[in-house]
Design a protein around this motif. Structure first.
Motif, PDB file in Angstrom:
ATOM      1  N   TYR A   1      45.339  35.754  24.841  1.00  0.00           N
ATOM      2  CA  TYR A   1      45.350  34.407  24.444  1.00  0.00           C
ATOM      3  C   TYR A   1      46.318  33.634  24.182  1.00  0.00           C
ATOM      4  N   ASP A   2      47.275  33.936  23.229  1.00  0.00           N
ATOM      5  CA  ASP A   2      48.187  33.382  22.418  1.00  0.00           C
ATOM      6  C   ASP A   2      49.206  32.981  23.511  1.00  0.00           C
ATOM      7  N   LEU A   3      49.874  34.028  24.512  1.00  0.00           N
ATOM      8  CA  LEU A   3      50.937  33.502  25.406  1.00  0.00           C
ATOM      9  C   LEU A   3      50.389  32.633  26.410  1.00  0.00           C
TER      10      LEU A   3
ATOM     11  N   SER B   1      32.894  32.135  29.071  1.00  0.00           N
ATOM     12  CA  SER B   1      33.922  33.252  28.837  1.00  0.00           C
ATOM     13  C   SER B   1      33.639  34.337  27.826  1.00  0.00           C
ATOM     14  N   LYS B   2      34.182  35.319  27.877  1.00  0.00           N
ATOM     15  CA  LYS B   2      33.735  36.575  27.226  1.00  0.00           C
ATOM     16  C   LYS B   2      34.900  36.573  25.973  1.00  0.00           C
ATOM     17  N   ALA B   3      35.932  35.930  26.143  1.00  0.00           N
ATOM     18  CA  ALA B   3      36.887  35.888  25.120  1.00  0.00           C
ATOM     19  C   ALA B   3      36.593  35.330  23.772  1.00  0.00           C
TER      20      ALA B   3
ATOM     21  N   ILE C   1      48.407  36.450  33.745  1.00  0.00           N
ATOM     22  CA  ILE C   1      48.473  35.805  32.326  1.00  0.00           C
ATOM     23  C   ILE C   1      47.288  35.129  32.078  1.00  0.00           C
ATOM     24  N   THR C   2      46.388  35.715  31.477  1.00  0.00           N
ATOM     25  CA  THR C   2      44.990  35.181  31.129  1.00  0.00           C
ATOM     26  C   THR C   2      44.658  35.116  29.698  1.00  0.00           C
ATOM     27  N   TYR C   3      43.751  34.365  29.637  1.00  0.00           N
ATOM     28  CA  TYR C   3      43.265  34.075  28.152  1.00  0.00           C
ATOM     29  C   TYR C   3      42.561  35.281  27.494  1.00  0.00           C
ATOM     30  N   GLU C   4      42.026  36.322  28.434  1.00  0.00           N
ATOM     31  CA  GLU C   4      41.223  37.556  27.966  1.00  0.00           C
ATOM     32  C   GLU C   4      42.488  38.637  27.669  1.00  0.00           C
ATOM     33  N   ARG C   5      43.485  38.472  28.534  1.00  0.00           N
ATOM     34  CA  ARG C   5      44.476  39.484  28.305  1.00  0.00           C
ATOM     35  C   ARG C   5      45.564  39.156  27.035  1.00  0.00           C
TER      36      ARG C   5
END
Length: 460
Positions: A105-107, A57-59, A99-103
């Motif tokens: 992460y917290d949510l 992942s890039k996150a 709803i993704t980790y990249e967009r």
């Protein structure tokens, strides 16, 4: 079908499930969501990259760190893979709606946690109450208080807000126990469906965490010596189905179906090693005056160890099973190097907590005079509220407390009033659902719908 669905929604089990699930969601906090990012790394790897290998992942929140190791061409978690699969199910659907980790992460991480560990943890508690009351015959009030003692007045509350392998594994054990005992008591040990389900759940437990492996072994031996041979084979088939994903994972990544991640990564602190000083230190840590002592974090459940002795003769089989399972789990914990690195309360006892609930119920159901019964209820209520306060602090503030020699409450409670805005990402969502559910329940309880129908008919 509609009538059956309405009956289920109006049941005590569903009400308890909703209570626990909304409580776990409302207390899922950003400190834990960010600190336990290894759990989210595995989820992202499965859904986004179709592998268990980390680091693709890039996150920035999903870069390998902590309990990871390099094996062959992959960076892997030093954990059983089941927790990632359970989290991948909700994340797959969240990913579809953007709803993704990249967009965010917290949510995304909060929702994955709530829809995996939070959901299965609440489901297990609903079945715990049903097991105590409907299968084992404890009173409704004793069953309820015993279930609340686990779900809201123990570290279960803290870790249900984390996509945690030990919480998920403990939930699977609870569900397996319900299926086993329903089969034994209500079907004379001859229900193919329940036997297959219980076996599969026990297999999935090991797929998710190696911590309760000895509990699974004890439950398996109990089945072997107490069920008809044909039924035992069905349990065995279910167990094979449940553990097959783990065998495939181990074979694919480590070259042998029987090489688990902690062995492949040489995490020796979880290997059995008897040392007298270590044994005594750990005994004090869990049951004495150490920082992780059970009586400090869940005094109600500490009393349950004595209450298990009071289980009625009709549950003698259960008494043996619980004492041996609890004893074997403690035997393992007292003879490994680690107590855990950072935690709020005795995290390694999570799989045991539901198994202590019958002790609470037995204590509450002991026959006594009205005065003695009321005194006992007041004491239990006081301990319950004290335990709730202690564990609510951990659930709100977070469980990454690393000074295991000190009782975490005194260090953490001061931070709770100063938690920042947005610290509980789905609190208002859970509160809204809870208010709607309460309004619907009130409407049904007082028959407002029927009264409105009658009034409409009369006016027409």
């Amino acid at each position: 079908m509609k009538e059956k669905l309405c009956r289920m929604i109006g049941s005590r089990a569903f009400a308890l499930f909703l209570l626990f699930w909304l409580s776990f969601g409302a207390t899922t906090n950003l400190n834990d969501v960010r600190a336990y990012n290894l759990q989210q790394m595995g989820v992202d790897a499965v859904v986004s990259h179709h592998t268990f290998g980390l680091g693709l992942s890039k996150a920035p929140q999903l870069q390998p760190l902590g309990d990871t190791f390099r094996y062959g061409d992959h960076t892997l978690a030093a954990k059983q893979p089941g927790q990632f699969v359970f989290g991948a199910v909700p994340y797959f659907f969240l990913n579809l709606v953007g709803i993704t980790y990249e967009r965010n992460y917290d949510l995304a991480a909060t929702l994955v946690t709530w829809l995996s560990a939070g959901l299965i943890g609440a489901l297990a508690l609903a079945f715990l109450d049903r097991l105590l009351n409907r299968v084992w015959g404890f009173s409704r009030s004793a069953s309820l208080l015993a279930t609340l003692s686990v779900g809201l007045a123990s570290p279960w509350l803290c870790y249900a807000g984390i996509a945690h392998h030990d919480l998920i594994a403990g939930s699977l054990i609870m569900l397996a126990l319900y299926a086993m005992e329903s089969d034994r008591i209500q079907h004379n040990g001859r229900s193919t469906k329940l036997a297959l389900t219980a076996g599969a759940l026990l297999g999935l437990t090991v797929f998710t965490s190696m911590l309760p492996a000895l509990i699974v072994l004890v439950m398996g031996l109990s089945i072997l010596f107490s069920r008809p041979f044909k039924t035992t084979l069905i349990y065995g088939l279910g167990f094979f189905i449940g553990i097959l994903p783990l065998l495939a994972y181990n074979g694919w990544y480590f070259g042998s179906p029987f090489t688990p991640a902690n062995v492949a990564g040489n995490y020796a602190d979880t290997f059995f090693s008897f040392k007298l000083d270590q044994f005594l230190h750990h005994l004090n840590a869990y049951l004495g005056f150490g920082g992780l002592a059970l009586w400090k974090y869940a005094p109600v459940l500490m009393l349950a160890l004595a209450g298990l002795v009071l289980l009625p003769k009709s549950l003698s089989h259960v008494k043996k099973l619980l004492f041996i399972a609890i004893g074997m789990h403690f035997f393992y914990l007292l003879n490994i190097e680690t107590l855990g690195t950072c935690e709020y309360g005795p995290r390694y006892l999570l799989p045991l907590l539901p198994l202590l609930a019958p002790g609470v119920a037995a204590l509450l159901d002991v026959r006594a005079s009205p005065t003695a019964a009321m005194s006992r209820l007041l004491i239990a209520g006081g301990l319950l509220m004290t335990s709730l306060l202690i564990n609510l602090v951990g659930a709100l503030q977070g469980t990454m407390y690393c000074n295991l020699e000190e009782f975490a409450l005194w260090q953490q409670i001061g931070a709770v009033p100063h938690l920042p805005d947005g610290h509980l990402p789905v609190f208002w969502l859970c509160a809204g659902i809870g208010l709607v559910a309460l309004a619907v329940a009130t409407w049904q309880r007082f028959g407002f719908g029927e009264k409105l129908d009658r009034l409409t008919v009369e006016n027409s």
